[in-house]
Scaffold this active site. Sequence first.
Site, PDB file in Angstrom:
ATOM      1  N   CYS A 171       4.931 -24.560  26.369  1.00 51.51           N
ATOM      2  CA  CYS A 171       3.889 -23.434  26.546  1.00 51.51           C
ATOM      3  C   CYS A 171       2.816 -24.100  27.196  1.00 51.51           C
ATOM      4  CB  CYS A 171       3.482 -22.928  25.129  1.00 51.51           C
ATOM      5  SG  CYS A 171       3.099 -24.297  23.940  1.00 51.51           S
TER       6      CYS A 171
ATOM      7  N   HIS B 172      -4.737 -26.809  20.844  1.00 49.48           N
ATOM      8  CA  HIS B 172      -3.813 -26.349  20.582  1.00 49.48           C
ATOM      9  C   HIS B 172      -3.585 -25.931  18.932  1.00 49.48           C
ATOM     10  CE1 HIS B 172       0.397 -25.267  20.351  1.00 49.48           C
ATOM     11  NE2 HIS B 172       0.550 -25.388  21.856  1.00 49.48           N
TER      12      HIS B 172
END
Length: 327
Positions: free
Chosen positions: A149, A176
């Site tokens: 991602c 994140h």
Amino acid sequence: MKIAINGFGRIGRTILRQILTSPRGSGIEVVCINDITDAEMCAYLFQYDSTFGPYPGEVSLEAGTLCVDGRQIALHQEANVTNLDLAGVDVLMECTGIARTTDLAQRGLTAGARKVLISGPSPAAEVTVVYGVNDADLAGAKIVSNASCTTNAVAGLVQLVDAVAGIEAGHMTTIHCYTNSQPMVDTPRGDFARSRGGAQSMVPTTTSAMHLIDVVLPRLKGRISGAAVRVPTASVSAVDLVATLQSEWDQSDLLMALKASANGSPILGWTEQPLVSSDLRARPESLIIAAPETRMVGTQQLRIFGWYDNEWGFSARMLDVARAMQP
């Protein structure tokens, strides 16, 4: 196009949601889903999601078949996907997170699928692709990695900045949200910091995106470094990139050039609003650049910031790459 999903975890379930609820799923038939979890649990976790909310439709389970808004999807619990009959399946979405060896990656082909798309980095893949960056490299590959991602977020951003202004060197930090790779409370893991409770602390760590950026953007190999900080939020992550540019720019001129390029991109977004992470949940872009957080220091140093839903955006790219894998 016919697909099958092997591994009905965070990404597998999000892919199915997008197929059933967004235009991105047009023309896609889900032949079957395979996961070692029992069928009742698979149906429950698809219907009720702590991040994206309840599925906005009818979900039921009938004799091992997942029924969603009138569609019937076979559910299997095979530990070895080669035991399934995948003849006629165009792409197997390999979402188990364990397909890191050639043997595991090829099992979908052995079962009859024409191609396999892996939902993460894998040394067993013939090619690693970031849609909108190097998808021209697909060239008939049968086992493809959709990278990570963060790689999808960073690669598109780096490509954009390099095309507009040229990058001499840069450092990226991804902020994140926590994932299943972290414990909720302190538990021994291979890495000391990653052994700490993900819901309790900000955790500095590494990111696979740095190696993969060199793979998907070889012309910038060695110019971009990076790190990650895992933070106690459940969804939506961010990229903070500081880059030294090859040419001199006025801030307003550069912002205008970056905005024009981002608005023409199939994978990037742009916002002028002072948003927070929860505002970006379920956005399909690989990265949404935040103009209020983007600025110059002098004439050749750029700080650019962007948001990405690391589950929803990544799943959207899985579907884009699956379509691109078709002849």
